[in-house]
Design a protein around this motif. Structure first.
Motif, PDB file in Angstrom:
ATOM      1  N   ASP A  66      16.114  40.897 -11.759  1.00 24.10           N
ATOM      2  CA  ASP A  66      16.300  40.548 -10.355  1.00 24.10           C
ATOM      3  C   ASP A  66      15.058  40.818  -9.514  1.00 24.10           C
ATOM      4  OD1 ASP A  66      16.503  43.325 -10.557  1.00 24.10           O
ATOM      5  OD2 ASP A  66      17.867  43.468  -8.847  1.00 24.10           O
ATOM      6  N   ALA A  67      13.997  41.340 -10.135  1.00 23.74           N
ATOM      7  CA  ALA A  67      12.771  41.630  -9.388  1.00 23.74           C
ATOM      8  C   ALA A  67      11.802  40.455  -9.365  1.00 23.74           C
ATOM      9  CB  ALA A  67      12.072  42.860  -9.970  1.00 23.74           C
ATOM     10  N   PRO A  74       4.826  36.645 -10.228  1.00 25.60           N
ATOM     11  CA  PRO A  74       5.308  37.712 -11.105  1.00 25.60           C
ATOM     12  C   PRO A  74       6.075  38.766 -10.320  1.00 25.60           C
ATOM     13  CG  PRO A  74       2.985  37.226 -11.532  1.00 25.60           C
ATOM     14  CD  PRO A  74       3.355  36.491 -10.283  1.00 25.60           C
ATOM     15  N   ALA A  75       6.951  39.490 -11.003  1.00 20.38           N
ATOM     16  CA  ALA A  75       7.658  40.601 -10.369  1.00 20.38           C
ATOM     17  C   ALA A  75       6.646  41.614  -9.851  1.00 20.38           C
ATOM     18  CB  ALA A  75       8.609  41.254 -11.372  1.00 20.38           C
ATOM     19  N   GLY A  80       6.631  39.859   0.499  1.00 20.58           N
ATOM     20  CA  GLY A  80       7.827  39.553   1.272  1.00 20.58           C
ATOM     21  C   GLY A  80       9.104  39.873   0.509  1.00 20.58           C
ATOM     22  N   PHE A  81       9.122  39.516  -0.760  1.00 18.92           N
ATOM     23  CA  PHE A  81      10.293  39.801  -1.579  1.00 18.92           C
ATOM     24  C   PHE A  81      10.451  41.305  -1.781  1.00 18.92           C
ATOM     25  CE2 PHE A  81      12.576  40.233  -5.598  1.00 18.92           C
ATOM     26  CZ  PHE A  81      13.656  39.381  -5.388  1.00 18.92           C
ATOM     27  N   MET A  82       9.345  42.011  -2.011  1.00 18.77           N
ATOM     28  CA  MET A  82       9.410  43.461  -2.177  1.00 18.77           C
ATOM     29  C   MET A  82       9.938  44.129  -0.908  1.00 18.77           C
ATOM     30  SD  MET A  82       6.365  46.238  -2.891  1.00 18.77           S
ATOM     31  CE  MET A  82       5.865  45.604  -4.492  1.00 18.77           C
ATOM     32  N   GLN A  83       9.502  43.633   0.239  1.00 18.84           N
ATOM     33  CA  GLN A  83       9.975  44.200   1.498  1.00 18.84           C
ATOM     34  C   GLN A  83      11.491  44.084   1.614  1.00 18.84           C
ATOM     35  OE1 GLN A  83       7.371  41.729   3.851  1.00 18.84           O
ATOM     36  NE2 GLN A  83       6.239  43.516   4.632  1.00 18.84           N
ATOM     37  N   LYS A  84      12.042  42.907   1.302  1.00 16.57           N
ATOM     38  CA  LYS A  84      13.486  42.701   1.425  1.00 16.57           C
ATOM     39  C   LYS A  84      14.259  43.485   0.372  1.00 16.57           C
ATOM     40  CE  LYS A  84      13.298  38.002   3.312  1.00 16.57           C
ATOM     41  NZ  LYS A  84      13.659  36.580   3.061  1.00 16.57           N
ATOM     42  N   GLN A  85      13.839  43.327  -0.871  1.00 15.63           N
ATOM     43  CA  GLN A  85      14.620  43.906  -1.959  1.00 15.63           C
ATOM     44  C   GLN A  85      14.474  45.407  -2.049  1.00 15.63           C
ATOM     45  OE1 GLN A  85      13.404  43.367  -6.141  1.00 15.63           O
ATOM     46  NE2 GLN A  85      15.478  42.615  -6.538  1.00 15.63           N
ATOM     47  N   HIS A  86      13.252  45.897  -1.892  1.00 13.54           N
ATOM     48  CA  HIS A  86      13.000  47.298  -2.199  1.00 13.54           C
ATOM     49  C   HIS A  86      12.803  48.159  -0.955  1.00 13.54           C
ATOM     50  CE1 HIS A  86      12.045  50.599  -4.822  1.00 13.54           C
ATOM     51  NE2 HIS A  86      10.880  50.794  -4.230  1.00 13.54           N
ATOM     52  N   LEU A  87      11.836  47.825  -0.114  1.00 17.86           N
ATOM     53  CA  LEU A  87      11.550  48.688   1.028  1.00 17.86           C
ATOM     54  C   LEU A  87      12.723  48.738   2.005  1.00 17.86           C
ATOM     55  CD1 LEU A  87       7.823  47.723   1.779  1.00 17.86           C
ATOM     56  CD2 LEU A  87       8.699  49.493   0.244  1.00 17.86           C
ATOM     57  N   ASP A  88      13.252  47.561   2.361  1.00 16.60           N
ATOM     58  CA  ASP A  88      14.403  47.528   3.257  1.00 16.60           C
ATOM     59  C   ASP A  88      15.680  47.937   2.522  1.00 16.60           C
ATOM     60  OD1 ASP A  88      12.654  46.535   5.154  1.00 16.60           O
ATOM     61  OD2 ASP A  88      13.282  44.451   4.903  1.00 16.60           O
ATOM     62  N   GLY A  89      15.855  47.397   1.321  1.00 14.02           N
ATOM     63  CA  GLY A  89      17.101  47.607   0.601  1.00 14.02           C
ATOM     64  C   GLY A  89      17.349  49.049   0.219  1.00 14.02           C
ATOM     65  N   LEU A  90      16.273  49.814  -0.034  1.00 14.17           N
ATOM     66  CA  LEU A  90      16.452  51.200  -0.461  1.00 14.17           C
ATOM     67  C   LEU A  90      15.986  52.201   0.589  1.00 14.17           C
ATOM     68  CD1 LEU A  90      15.619  51.187  -4.273  1.00 14.17           C
ATOM     69  CD2 LEU A  90      17.789  50.834  -3.105  1.00 14.17           C
ATOM     70  N   ASN A  91      15.803  51.731   1.825  1.00 11.71           N
ATOM     71  CA  ASN A  91      15.483  52.633   2.932  1.00 11.71           C
ATOM     72  C   ASN A  91      14.218  53.438   2.631  1.00 11.71           C
ATOM     73  OD1 ASN A  91      15.924  53.654   5.472  1.00 11.71           O
ATOM     74  ND2 ASN A  91      17.455  55.157   4.850  1.00 11.71           N
ATOM     75  N   ASP A 324       9.536  53.564  -9.860  1.00 15.74           N
ATOM     76  CA  ASP A 324       8.818  52.724 -10.834  1.00 15.74           C
ATOM     77  C   ASP A 324       9.132  51.248 -10.644  1.00 15.74           C
ATOM     78  OD1 ASP A 324       6.999  52.335 -12.904  1.00 15.74           O
ATOM     79  OD2 ASP A 324       8.525  52.403 -14.465  1.00 15.74           O
ATOM     80  N   TYR A 325       9.472  50.840  -9.438  1.00 13.67           N
ATOM     81  CA  TYR A 325       9.718  49.430  -9.133  1.00 13.67           C
ATOM     82  C   TYR A 325       8.473  48.602  -9.459  1.00 13.67           C
ATOM     83  CZ  TYR A 325      10.785  45.247  -6.398  1.00 13.67           C
ATOM     84  OH  TYR A 325      11.022  43.954  -6.009  1.00 13.67           O
ATOM     85  N   PRO A 326       8.573  47.434 -10.111  1.00 17.28           N
ATOM     86  CA  PRO A 326       9.793  46.721 -10.522  1.00 17.28           C
ATOM     87  C   PRO A 326      10.078  46.816 -12.027  1.00 17.28           C
ATOM     88  CG  PRO A 326       7.954  45.202 -10.525  1.00 17.28           C
ATOM     89  CD  PRO A 326       7.374  46.566 -10.204  1.00 17.28           C
TER      90      PRO A 326
END
Length: 367
Positions: A66-67, A74-75, A80-91, A324-326
């Motif tokens: 899903d990354a 590449p993952a 932009g995707f990292m911001q939505k999925q990881h930075l915003d999604g995991l606070n 260790d994302y992604p």
């Protein structure tokens, strides 16, 4: 939900704010070309990369399905995707980037210096300037000390770089004096050293006993490289020379640290005449100068035994959270610990230890 926004990109409930000490921003093909001079761009296209790597499969394959962003990059390559999925999604309050590109491990010193500088300039322009929550490790040609020092001096004043990033498999144990000029430059600017899982150099097997037959041997045995570096740094005497030098052990585990400290203390008592530069017990240097990240955290058969590891470490105040994302062995903050942590431990491990180590702004200032 828009056509390009998937379930995995939407923020998920994450009550615990985190400082993530290991995020991998990945270069898309051609990403460095705008940051290389004509000479080195031609060199790259003509001769390509020349380095010696360890076994990276499947570790180097970010199989967290899903990354991969809808953009086709590449993952880890799409901010932009990292911001939505990881930075915003995991606070994520702050994230510490660590690009594992091989730029700093080229055999040609000048080319390694050029690629390292291009990598750092790429990080500034495409990651650090657009996203104020991100900080990064500075890439340097660590095996070429003069070039490494020059890159540290070039960028030490930039607020986005919070450590000098090295890899665990180097041409010599990292306490060797060939690296001291690099440490002196880092210490002058109060930059810690981060040592990250991975790497590989010419003529050095990727295990302490030779070449392993299986990936599992390589993966499980990486901690042996970290142990060699800890012993070398302490016993080589660098910390009396540079008392403000701080080291982060990234993605190497940490349950092995107490037993290594006990062994070094015992033998220091017997052989201290050999190393008069080591004026205190090795365990005292370990306590004062080393921090460690959680992923991949050891998971004892009895989860409560992890608290015993913290006790042997002298507390959990040097343990810093990382995802260790992604990569495929990503740790979600809700599921990383199988043992109940106290409120004080959660606060220190998830945010405050890293805030102190990297000298990040206080929470009120960063919001």
């Amino acid at each position: 939900m828009t056509q390009t926004e998937t379930r995995s990109t939407r923020p998920t409930a994450a009550k615990q704010m985190i400082i993530d000490c290991d995020i991998h921003n990945v270069m898309a093909p051609g990403a460095l070309e705008p940051y290389l001079s004509n000479r080195w761009l031609k060199h790259l296209k003509t001769f390509g990369s020349r380095q010696h790597n360890g076994n990276v499969y499947p570790k180097g394959s970010p199989a967290r399905y899903d990354a991969f962003p809808p953009s086709g990059l590449p993952a880890g390559a799409d901010l932009g995707f990292m911001q939505k999925q990881h930075l915003d999604g995991l606070n994520v309050e702050f994230g510490i980037l660590g690009p594992l590109s091989g730029s700093g491990s080229q055999l040609d010193p000048e080319f390694s210096a050029a690629l390292s500088a291009a990598t750092n300039d790429w990080q500034i322009k495409e990651w650090l300037e657009p996203e104020p929550r991100l900080r990064s490790g500075m890439i340097v040609p660590a095996e070429h000390s003069d070039e490494a020092v020059a890159e540290i001096e070039r960028l030490a004043g930039h607020p986005g770089f919070v450590q000098v990033l090295l890899v665990a498999r180097s041409s010599a144990p990292l306490g060797d004096r060939r690296y001291w000029k690099m440490y002196e430059a880092a210490a002058r600017h109060d930059l810690p050293i981060g040592i990250h899982y991975g790497g590989g150099v010419r003529g050095v097997p990727i295990s302490s006993a030779g070449w392993p037959s299986y990936y599992l041997e390589d993966h499980a045995g990486m901690s042996a490289a970290f142990q060699a570096h800890v012993a070398s740094l302490i016993l080589g005497g660098i910390f009396d020379r540079l008392p403000n030098l701080r080291i982060a052990l990234i993605e190497g585990g940490f349950a092995w640290l107490p037993s290594l400290a006990w062994r070094m203390d015992t033998h220091w008592e017997r052989f201290r005449a050999e190393i008069p530069q080591v004026r205190r017990r090795p365990s005292e240097y370990l306590r004062d100068h080393f921090w460690m990240t959680t992923q991949p955290i050891e998971e004892p058969h009895r989860p409560a035994d992890l608290q015993k590891v913290f006790e042997h470490l002298g507390g959990s105040d040097k343990v810093m959270f990382s995802t260790d994302y992604p990569h495929w062995d990503f740790d979600h903050p809700r599921h990383a610990f199988k043992v109940r942590l106290s409120a004080e431990q959660r606060d220190s491990i998830y945010t405050e230890n890293a805030r102190a180590f990297y000298k990040l702004p206080a929470r009120a200032e960063s919001l």
